[in-house]
Design an enzyme around this catalytic site. Structure first.
Site, PDB file in Angstrom:
ATOM      1  N   LEU A  97       0.818  -1.213   0.000  1.00 33.79           N
ATOM      2  CA  LEU A  97       0.000   0.000   0.000  1.00 33.79           C
ATOM      3  C   LEU A  97       0.854   1.267   0.000  1.00 33.79           C
ATOM      4  O   LEU A  97       0.545   2.244  -0.696  1.00 33.79           O
ATOM      5  CB  LEU A  97      -0.926  -0.025   1.228  1.00 33.79           C
ATOM      6  CG  LEU A  97      -1.829   1.181   1.414  1.00 33.79           C
ATOM      7  CD1 LEU A  97      -2.754   1.384   0.223  1.00 33.79           C
ATOM      8  CD2 LEU A  97      -2.661   1.022   2.690  1.00 33.79           C
ATOM      9  N   THR A 118       9.567   6.748   3.968  1.00 31.55           N
ATOM     10  CA  THR A 118      10.509   6.057   4.849  1.00 31.55           C
ATOM     11  C   THR A 118      10.517   4.574   4.534  1.00 31.55           C
ATOM     12  O   THR A 118       9.510   3.987   4.142  1.00 31.55           O
ATOM     13  CB  THR A 118      10.216   6.269   6.354  1.00 31.55           C
ATOM     14  OG1 THR A 118       9.190   5.385   6.767  1.00 31.55           O
ATOM     15  CG2 THR A 118       9.861   7.706   6.670  1.00 31.55           C
ATOM     16  N   ASN A 132       1.885   3.863   7.943  1.00 26.55           N
ATOM     17  CA  ASN A 132       1.471   2.693   7.179  1.00 26.55           C
ATOM     18  C   ASN A 132       2.305   1.439   7.493  1.00 26.55           C
ATOM     19  O   ASN A 132       1.807   0.327   7.422  1.00 26.55           O
ATOM     20  CB  ASN A 132       1.589   3.044   5.682  1.00 26.55           C
ATOM     21  CG  ASN A 132       1.526   1.837   4.800  1.00 26.55           C
ATOM     22  OD1 ASN A 132       0.474   1.221   4.639  1.00 26.55           O
ATOM     23  ND2 ASN A 132       2.669   1.477   4.207  1.00 26.55           N
ATOM     24  N   SER A 174      -4.677   0.999  10.633  1.00 29.41           N
ATOM     25  CA  SER A 174      -4.967  -0.122  11.531  1.00 29.41           C
ATOM     26  C   SER A 174      -5.321  -1.313  10.653  1.00 29.41           C
ATOM     27  O   SER A 174      -4.605  -1.613   9.693  1.00 29.41           O
ATOM     28  CB  SER A 174      -6.107   0.282  12.483  1.00 29.41           C
ATOM     29  OG  SER A 174      -6.550  -0.796  13.247  1.00 29.41           O
ATOM     30  N   TYR A 183      -1.523  -9.592  16.512  1.00 27.89           N
ATOM     31  CA  TYR A 183      -1.663  -8.615  15.428  1.00 27.89           C
ATOM     32  C   TYR A 183      -2.890  -7.726  15.666  1.00 27.89           C
ATOM     33  O   TYR A 183      -2.807  -6.507  15.585  1.00 27.89           O
ATOM     34  CB  TYR A 183      -1.761  -9.328  14.074  1.00 27.89           C
ATOM     35  CG  TYR A 183      -2.022  -8.385  12.926  1.00 27.89           C
ATOM     36  CD1 TYR A 183      -1.056  -7.459  12.533  1.00 27.89           C
ATOM     37  CD2 TYR A 183      -3.235  -8.394  12.234  1.00 27.89           C
ATOM     38  CE1 TYR A 183      -1.292  -6.576  11.484  1.00 27.89           C
ATOM     39  CE2 TYR A 183      -3.473  -7.519  11.190  1.00 27.89           C
ATOM     40  CZ  TYR A 183      -2.511  -6.617  10.811  1.00 27.89           C
ATOM     41  OH  TYR A 183      -2.745  -5.733   9.779  1.00 27.89           O
ATOM     42  N   LYS A 203      -3.338  -3.598  16.349  1.00 31.22           N
ATOM     43  CA  LYS A 203      -4.192  -2.730  15.533  1.00 31.22           C
ATOM     44  C   LYS A 203      -5.321  -2.096  16.366  1.00 31.22           C
ATOM     45  O   LYS A 203      -5.771  -0.996  16.073  1.00 31.22           O
ATOM     46  CB  LYS A 203      -4.739  -3.508  14.328  1.00 31.22           C
ATOM     47  CG  LYS A 203      -3.631  -3.932  13.338  1.00 31.22           C
ATOM     48  CD  LYS A 203      -2.838  -2.725  12.812  1.00 31.22           C
ATOM     49  CE  LYS A 203      -1.916  -3.065  11.670  1.00 31.22           C
ATOM     50  NZ  LYS A 203      -1.201  -1.905  11.121  1.00 31.22           N
ATOM     51  N   THR A 261      -1.713  -7.058  -1.493  1.00 38.05           N
ATOM     52  CA  THR A 261      -0.353  -6.538  -1.372  1.00 38.05           C
ATOM     53  C   THR A 261       0.542  -7.709  -1.000  1.00 38.05           C
ATOM     54  O   THR A 261       0.125  -8.854  -1.047  1.00 38.05           O
ATOM     55  CB  THR A 261      -0.276  -5.478  -0.252  1.00 38.05           C
ATOM     56  OG1 THR A 261      -0.548  -6.153   0.996  1.00 38.05           O
ATOM     57  CG2 THR A 261      -1.279  -4.351  -0.446  1.00 38.05           C
TER      58      THR A 261
HETATM   59  P1  NAD Z   1       3.184  -5.077   2.787  1.00 35.84           P
HETATM   60  O1  NAD Z   1       3.788  -6.211   3.527  1.00 35.84           O
HETATM   61  O2  NAD Z   1       3.109  -5.157   1.307  1.00 35.84           O
HETATM   62  O3  NAD Z   1       3.885  -3.706   3.187  1.00 35.84           O
HETATM   63  C1  NAD Z   1       4.155  -3.392   4.545  1.00 35.84           C
HETATM   64  C2  NAD Z   1       5.127  -2.240   4.642  1.00 35.84           C
HETATM   65  O4  NAD Z   1       5.507  -2.088   6.013  1.00 35.84           O
HETATM   66  C3  NAD Z   1       6.392  -2.490   3.839  1.00 35.84           C
HETATM   67  O5  NAD Z   1       6.836  -1.303   3.228  1.00 35.84           O
HETATM   68  C4  NAD Z   1       7.371  -2.966   4.885  1.00 35.84           C
HETATM   69  O6  NAD Z   1       8.710  -2.700   4.557  1.00 35.84           O
HETATM   70  C5  NAD Z   1       6.924  -2.166   6.109  1.00 35.84           C
HETATM   71  N1  NAD Z   1       7.372  -2.844   7.302  1.00 35.84           N
HETATM   72  C6  NAD Z   1       7.103  -4.115   7.673  1.00 35.84           C
HETATM   73  N2  NAD Z   1       7.788  -4.426   8.784  1.00 35.84           N
HETATM   74  C7  NAD Z   1       8.518  -3.330   9.113  1.00 35.84           C
HETATM   75  C8  NAD Z   1       9.450  -3.025  10.146  1.00 35.84           C
HETATM   76  N3  NAD Z   1       9.807  -3.947  11.041  1.00 35.84           N
HETATM   77  N4  NAD Z   1       9.986  -1.788  10.180  1.00 35.84           N
HETATM   78  C9  NAD Z   1       9.642  -0.878   9.247  1.00 35.84           C
HETATM   79  N5  NAD Z   1       8.795  -1.111   8.234  1.00 35.84           N
HETATM   80  C10 NAD Z   1       8.250  -2.323   8.173  1.00 35.84           C
HETATM   81  O7  NAD Z   1       1.700  -4.951   3.393  1.00 35.84           O
HETATM   82  P2  NAD Z   1       0.617  -3.793   3.181  1.00 35.84           P
HETATM   83  O8  NAD Z   1      -0.671  -4.461   2.956  1.00 35.84           O
HETATM   84  O9  NAD Z   1       1.071  -2.781   2.216  1.00 35.84           O
HETATM   85  O10 NAD Z   1       0.580  -3.178   4.667  1.00 35.84           O
HETATM   86  C11 NAD Z   1       0.455  -1.791   4.914  1.00 35.84           C
HETATM   87  C12 NAD Z   1      -0.315  -1.584   6.193  1.00 35.84           C
HETATM   88  O11 NAD Z   1      -1.663  -2.008   5.998  1.00 35.84           O
HETATM   89  C13 NAD Z   1       0.223  -2.399   7.379  1.00 35.84           C
HETATM   90  O12 NAD Z   1       0.198  -1.590   8.542  1.00 35.84           O
HETATM   91  C14 NAD Z   1      -0.787  -3.524   7.508  1.00 35.84           C
HETATM   92  O13 NAD Z   1      -0.870  -4.014   8.824  1.00 35.84           O
HETATM   93  C15 NAD Z   1      -2.059  -2.838   7.064  1.00 35.84           C
HETATM   94  N6  NAD Z   1      -3.118  -3.732   6.614  1.00 35.84           N
HETATM   95  C16 NAD Z   1      -2.954  -4.470   5.470  1.00 35.84           C
HETATM   96  C17 NAD Z   1      -3.990  -5.293   5.059  1.00 35.84           C
HETATM   97  C18 NAD Z   1      -3.913  -6.117   3.803  1.00 35.84           C
HETATM   98  O14 NAD Z   1      -4.767  -6.988   3.597  1.00 35.84           O
HETATM   99  N7  NAD Z   1      -2.965  -5.866   2.923  1.00 35.84           N
HETATM  100  C19 NAD Z   1      -5.168  -5.373   5.815  1.00 35.84           C
HETATM  101  C20 NAD Z   1      -5.282  -4.626   6.968  1.00 35.84           C
HETATM  102  C21 NAD Z   1      -4.263  -3.801   7.353  1.00 35.84           C
END
Ligand code: NAD
Length: 279
Positions: free
Chosen positions: A16, A34, A85, A136, A151, A155, A186
């Site tokens: 995202l 970042t 994020n 979240s 997890y 959140k 993602t």
């Molecule tokens: P993703 O795994 O593709 O990206 C996650 C991002 O967070 C990446 O850029 C990664 O480098 C960074 N990250 C992970 N661990 C880290 C750490 N230890 N230190 C610094 N950065 C770190 O997943 P996404 O779906 O893009 O997730 C983005 C946000 O959305 C997250 O907070 C996730 O919890 C939330 N989210 C995602 C979903 C989904 O279904 N994709 C659903 C609900 C919430």
């Protein structure tokens, strides 16, 4: 002439975050991104420029976050929109996960965002404007998923402190929104993002089945499009009064409504006990 808005997005190297910063740059915003490794981000987007500033930062280290925010201010002179994020999913039942596994998930998902908020607020407060999105999850609204308790707890924490933040900062013209995404396609459920427990206990059959389903059949088939989530965040950032709660995705909508119904049902069903405790 209005100057370009400056967005600061954490966790911008994939998923995202990456989708959002690409769209922001296409739409002529300035972006601070970042990441833990600037190399891949620079390969993807390019070097620092008048509109783009990639910063390598460990979000769990307050002094690194402080330095990153100072660098952003020195580069662009302001920050208008902050998107907390970065985050990852730690799978595992409460019994399975070690203290370290649980705390590390909180360090990133909760304390990382708090470090950002603590360090951007002095600038947003002074400029009397700003929009903060804290990502979240629908798991931060409804926690009844076997094997996702830690997890979800991270959140829920994000949701709780965002509700408080919204109250605390509104007098300074700053808004805070907690975003509850459903399943988005993602890397979130892919190897290298999601973490499974170091010591799995096979007796937790439901949790194991859910883990397998998430890693195999749900991963890659999530119903929601991160491009559209990015569009919504950009649209909401233009609203005069952004919401405190923003649910994203039809799956998240259904789960949020279900949670509200379950909560109302318990509140009403057990009302006589609830109301029995006054002096
Ligand atoms: P993703 O795994 O593709 O990206 C996650 C991002 O967070 C990446 O850029 C990664 O480098 C960074 N990250 C992970 N661990 C880290 C750490 N230890 N230190 C610094 N950065 C770190 O997943 P996404 O779906 O893009 O997730 C983005 C946000 O959305 C997250 O907070 C996730 O919890 C939330 N989210 C995602 C979903 C989904 O279904 N994709 C659903 C609900 C919430």
């Amino acid at each position: 002439m209005e100057t370009r808005k400056v967005w600061l997005v954490t966790g911008a190297s994939k998923g995202l975050g990456l989708t959002l910063i690409k769209k922001l740059l296409q739409e002529n915003y300035c972006v601070v991104a970042t990441t833990r490794s600037a190399k891949s981000l620079i390969e993807e987007i390019g070097n620092a420029s008048g509109v783009f500033l990639p910063i390598e930062v460990n979000l769990t280290d307050n002094s690194e976050v402080k330095a990153a925010v100072e660098k952003s201010m020195a580069h662009f002179g302001k920050i208008d929109v902050v998107v907390n994020n970065a985050g990852y999913g730690q799978i595992g039942t409460l019994e399975e996960l070690s203290d370290e596994e649980a705390r590390t998930n909180f360090d990133v998902n909760v304390f990382g965002s708090l470090n950002v908020i603590r360090n951007v607020m002095p600038y947003l407060r002074k400029q009397k404007s700003g929009t903060i999105f804290n990502i979240s999850s629908v798991g931060g609204l409804f926690g009844g998923f076997s094997g996702f308790g830690i997890y979800c707890a991270t959140k829920f924490a994000v949701a709780g402190f965002t509700e408080a933040l919204a109250e605390e900062v509104k007098a300074f013209g700053v808004s805070a929104t907690v975003v509850y995404p459903g399943y988005f396609r993602t890397d979130f459920l892919a190897n290298g993002s999601v973490k499974i427990p170091n010591l799995a206990i096979e007796e937790y059959e439901d949790a194991r089945q859910s883990e397998t389903a998430h890693l195999n059949s749900i991963n890659g088939n999530q119903p929601n499009d991160p491009e559209k989530a990015a569009d919504v965040l950009i649209a909401i950032s233009k609203e005069d009064t952004p919401p405190v709660h923003l649910v994203l995705g039809s799956d998240a909508y259904d789960m949020a409504k279900n949670k509200a119904d379950l909560l109302n049902k318990d509140i009403e069903q057990w009302k006589s006990y609830t109301l029995s405790t006054g002096f």
